[in-house]
Design an enzyme around this catalytic site. Sequence first.
Site, PDB file in Angstrom:
ATOM      1  CD  GLU A 163      -3.108  28.168 -31.538  1.00  0.00           C
ATOM      2  OE1 GLU A 163      -1.891  28.041 -31.724  1.00  0.00           O
ATOM      3  OE2 GLU A 163      -3.681  29.268 -31.536  1.00  0.00           O
ATOM      4  CD  GLU A 268      -7.800  32.529 -28.361  1.00  0.00           C
ATOM      5  OE1 GLU A 268      -7.080  33.081 -29.203  1.00  0.00           O
ATOM      6  OE2 GLU A 268      -7.418  31.566 -27.659  1.00  0.00           O
TER       7      GLU A 268
HETATM    8  C1  XIL Z   1      -1.751  36.295 -27.914  1.00  0.00           C
HETATM    9  C2  XIL Z   1      -1.800  37.491 -26.969  1.00  0.00           C
HETATM   10  O1  XIL Z   1      -2.956  38.238 -27.248  1.00  0.00           O
HETATM   11  C3  XIL Z   1      -0.552  38.334 -27.144  1.00  0.00           C
HETATM   12  O2  XIL Z   1      -0.513  39.342 -26.142  1.00  0.00           O
HETATM   13  C4  XIL Z   1       0.694  37.461 -27.028  1.00  0.00           C
HETATM   14  O3  XIL Z   1       1.822  38.242 -27.319  1.00  0.00           O
HETATM   15  C5  XIL Z   1       0.625  36.282 -27.973  1.00  0.00           C
HETATM   16  O4  XIL Z   1      -0.562  35.553 -27.738  1.00  0.00           O
HETATM   17  N1  XIL Z   1      -4.334  32.422 -30.055  1.00  0.00           N
HETATM   18  C6  XIL Z   1      -4.248  32.204 -28.698  1.00  0.00           C
HETATM   19  C7  XIL Z   1      -3.840  33.308 -27.794  1.00  0.00           C
HETATM   20  O5  XIL Z   1      -4.632  31.118 -28.240  1.00  0.00           O
HETATM   21  O6  XIL Z   1      -3.116  32.850 -26.684  1.00  0.00           O
HETATM   22  C8  XIL Z   1      -3.036  34.353 -28.506  1.00  0.00           C
HETATM   23  O7  XIL Z   1      -2.844  35.451 -27.626  1.00  0.00           O
HETATM   24  C9  XIL Z   1      -3.738  34.795 -29.778  1.00  0.00           C
HETATM   25  C10 XIL Z   1      -3.901  33.627 -30.728  1.00  0.00           C
END
Ligand code: XIL
Length: 379
Positions: A163, A268
């Site tokens: 990001e 994701e």
């Molecule tokens: C999220 C996790 O799913 C949660 O458990 C945590 O509290 C916060 O992070 N983008 C990303 C991930 O790159 O690391 C994030 O994961 C979701 C958004």
Amino acid sequence: MAESASGPAETAAHARCDTAAGLATLDATKVSLAQTYAQKFKVGVAINGRVYGDEDPAAAALVGAQFNRVTAENEFKWQSLERQPGVLDFTQADAFLAYAEQHGMEVHGHTIVWHHQVPGWVFQNDAAAPATRQQLLARLEQHMSALAKHFGSRVQYWDVVNEAFNDDGSLRDTPWRTIIGADYLDQVFLLAGKHFPDAKLVYNDFSLEKPGKRDAVVNLVQGFKERGVRIDAIGTQAHFQLQSPTLEALDASLSAFAGAGVEVLVSELDVDVLPPAYKNQGADLSLDAELSAQLNPYTDCLPSDVAEQAARRWGDLFEVFARHSEHLHSVTLWGVSDGYSWLNNWPVKGRTNYALLFDRQLRAKQSWQRVIEAASRTR
Ligand code: XIL
């Protein structure tokens, strides 16, 4: 959903909940996502301690049966591995790895450089003043070297940076950028190349279907290639909604990344079915019944028309992915079941979302079936 709770307007607007209609009719014990897509790309999932530990054996078995790669949802983030300077704690990460290896799965390490879930000390010197460029780079190198030494070749893909761009394609202001300087992405990837010679190095981000951001990432890859900085893959997070992004925008971004000459990973994936709540970040829904009804409308179950919309969306997405299989290494879902999804607690806490392919009882949904069926449409 009780009529009194949903109110006449909503009852009129939505079909009733019909849980059975939202479930798959194909037998998920006989058909797997990974197997179905084996000739196209790997199918992965993000898991946490409840899955790889002993807490939810049914989820652990389901993951083992349906997926062939895994990402640790939080365990490889800086705050999990090195909360205190120089004190590395690999307990959880190792438990995750043991699960992955026991099931013969590919492992995706997420994530080294990010502006979230990183302890404040990383950006400070010993006197708690801001660190210098040299100090931060040295700290990062120590962290990477500890990871490389501990994990060796057991982690096949690393999200090196997560990001780094704003939606318009400008570089995001983070302590990494402010302290190291404008060339920080080069510096970070050069260090990663040195310490992880055998792993694939990934740049990961969200909203990469937005042209400004997509083009910035393509330019990043091109610039890296010109300057001799190794990058192997782009991870596009794919935290999607029912309507957005469009399939055309998704298609264009996957083509753009493949055209840049790197592997592409959908890293994701989930589909948020709830009303947008970005402006209500941090709101406590338990204190505001009206806001709660508005932002969290499906507390009992998902109305069948929305379930059908979600199922269609999942099928459509995988049809696009399948068309890009030549360059697409994997599609990873951000969670096993609706109950496990981070979208129940983000951007506001305590909602009931239906963002994934298995329901809260781990039953395969229609969405799962449409994903399976999409594979044969694009054979
Ligand atoms: C999220 C996790 O799913 C949660 O458990 C945590 O509290 C916060 O992070 N983008 C990303 C991930 O790159 O690391 C994030 O994961 C979701 C958004």
